[in-house]
Design an enzyme around this catalytic site. Structure first.
Site, PDB file in Angstrom:
ATOM      1  CE  LYS A  54      -4.505   2.342  -0.651  1.00  0.00           C
ATOM      2  NZ  LYS A  54      -3.894   1.024  -0.434  1.00  0.00           N
ATOM      3  CB  SER A  57      -4.750   1.869   3.757  1.00  0.00           C
ATOM      4  OG  SER A  57      -3.971   1.175   2.791  1.00  0.00           O
ATOM      5  CB  SER A 117      -0.962   0.014   1.195  1.00  0.00           C
ATOM      6  OG  SER A 117      -2.129  -0.723   0.891  1.00  0.00           O
TER       7      SER A 117
END
Length: 523
Positions: free
Chosen positions: A188, A362, A185
């Site tokens: 991102k 997230s 993640s």
């Protein structure tokens, strides 16, 4: 999670823990007031507001930064430097307040000199491995701080690390910094920078209704806003109920009280199914959905999703129309023509707020949406291939080190994504650049250790409030990238990536020890 004591920093560790305990009530109040949770947004928010939020948002370390935070009105980081100098009793900066708080400038302290450096810049070899360097007086080479922690077996067989000074962009530490690894993640962060660069922080995602004059067909046109909500309390988000009310009013003005309802998802192209398949971490990627297709009352984290988010949103919309006296047929897929008249629209909060929500929580659905909008703004197809091309091109245009990087989605759920620790820290440095205030949401959206988002349950007895970072977790992959305010007042950017890990909790704890080591500083 209790972060184990770091033996090389016994003297510094308690200091950070005490600072965290002291700052916790103040930061908790700040987090409740300003955390990037869109359910609290009640009016339009501009990038100027977001840049201002950074003034408070990064001022989290007790005794490290002043209440004014690290960014002044021009986007220049100043507060940590001023605080560091003030602690040495060598003067301070004039912030326009007299000793009595009256605002007069008489007796103001003389301008503050630059704070001395305490961490040695190590540079790196071609493969990102650190070179040795002599410590500056009173300082410790950063390799001595992080090196032993990087040897932790919990970090698995593949690891990369980089640390930069966010004021200068200078790399202070690197180990495998240019090795491409699975980012999970932390992808991102790249998505956020690319989206803000392509669209601007004030951009909004708009859902609309259009009436085909010749057929009387009403089309609900998806605008790629996964935060569109069907809930009664919209909490600042675009409301499907409001869109139905406005649409019904427009139809009644035309003396229309019965429509054939369709829905349009053609803004996006390609498959709606992410390579991970059906998963509670992500709905089907479609241009029309309400509440991210969640079947419960959650607003973040894993949740069961409806099989067809677009059809589900259209059915809910039909029900809302009925409440306002307009009867709608069972909805089916269609496409609004250029001849259709737009009847009503609702828009999301600005992109700056969406980026913050994506990073703090997230949010995978939001990440995939912003990636597709980045593709569209870049002239690429709004599918996974277009996302890959657009994000790479946007970062390359910024002069960032994208060699070897691969972006196959916007969320980092795709295990074939590849990124380097060096690129992640370069992204953070770009977001901290005073000449790029539009990128500040990348920093203000990072979860705050011990307080917000995916870090709310971590660092509870460590560097709480001092570390801000994006987490990343897949099976066998654990990553962490963000910022930390260190005792000399500087703000550092860091990225730690671990692959082939066998115990997620132990790997996570090892990453937290690395960040806490940075926060503690030299003994």
């Amino acid at each position: 999670m209790v972060v184990p004591e770091l033996r090389p920093w016994r003297a510094a560790g308690p200091r950070v823990a005490r600072a965290a305990r002291a700052v916790r009530p103040r930061v908790a109040r700040f987090a409740r007031a300003t955390a990037p949770q869109l359910d609290r947004v009640t009016r339009p928010k501009t990038w100027q507001y977001t840049a201002g939020a950074a003034t408070a948002g990064l001022a989290l370390a007790a005794g490290v930064v002043t209440a004014a935070g690290p960014w002044d009105s021009t986007g220049q980081r100043t507060a940590e430097r001023d605080r560091a100098v003030a602690l040495e009793r060598t003067g301070g900066a004039d912030h326009g307040r007299g000793p009595d708080g009256s605002g007069t400038t008489s007796g103001s302290p003389r301008p503050a000199p630059s704070a001395p450096s305490v961490l040695t810049g190590l540079g790196g070899t071609a493969d990102g491995a650190p070179r040795g360097a002599e410590a500056v007086p009173g300082g410790t080479p950063l390799a001595d701080v992080l090196g032993p922690l990087m040897e932790d077996p919990a970090l698995g067989g593949g690891r990369g690390a980089a640390v930069v000074d966010l004021t200068t962009g200078e790399r202070l530490y690197g180990r495998g910094a240019d090795t491409v690894l699975t980012p999970a993640s932390t992808t991102k962060i790249a998505t956020a920078v690319a989206a803000l660069t392509a669209l601007g922080p004030d951009h909004r995602l708009t859902t609309r209704t259009a009436l085909e004059a010749d057929t009387g067909e009403l089309v609900l046109v998806g605008g790629g806003d996964p935060t569109l909500t069907a809930r009664k309390d919209a909490r600042g988000l675009a409301s499907l109920r409001t869109l139905a009310e406005r649409t019904a009013a427009a139809l009644k003005k035309r003396d229309v009280r019965e429509v054939t309802l369709s829905y349009d998802t053609t803004l996006y192209a390609g498959t709606e199914m992410h390579p991970i398949g059906v998963n509670e971490n992500l709905a089907r990627v479609t241009a029309l959905m309400a509440d991210e297709g969640r079947t419960d009352d959650s607003a973040s984290g894993p949740a069961p999703r409806v099989p067809d988010p677009a059809a589900d949103a259209a059915r809910a919309f039909a029900g809302f129309l009925e409440r306002h006296g307009v009867t709608a047929s069972a909805p089916g897929p269609s496409k609004a023509t250029d001849r259709a008249d737009t009847l009503a629209t609702v828009s999301s909060p600005p992109l700056s707020a969406l980026v913050e929500r994506m990073l703090t929580n997230s949010d995978n659905d939001l990440a995939e949406a912003l990636a597709r909008h980045t593709a569209l703004a870049s002239g690429e197809s709004a599918d996974f291939d277009g996302v890959s091309a657009a994000i790479t091109a946007r970062l390359k245009r910024l002069g960032l080190p994208v060699g070897g990087a691969r972006f196959h989605d916007g969320s980092g759920l795709d295990r074939t994504d590849r990124i380097t620790a060096g690129l992640l820290t370069a992204l953070l440095a770009e977001a901290a650049d005073p000449s790029r205030p539009e990128l500040r949401p990348v920093l203000t959206g990072l979860p705050v250790a011990g307080f917000t988002g995916t870090l709310s349950g971590r660092y509870t007895d460590g560097a709480a409030g001092v570390v801000r970072a994006k987490t990343g977790t897949l099976t066998g992959v654990n990553t962490l990238a963000g910022t930390v305010a260190i005792p000399d007042g500087r703000l550092l950017g860091f990225a730690f990536l671990a692959s082939d890990t066998t115990n997620a909790w132990e790997a996570q704890a090892a990453l937290d020890r690395l960040a806490t080591g940075l926060a503690s500083g030299p003994p």
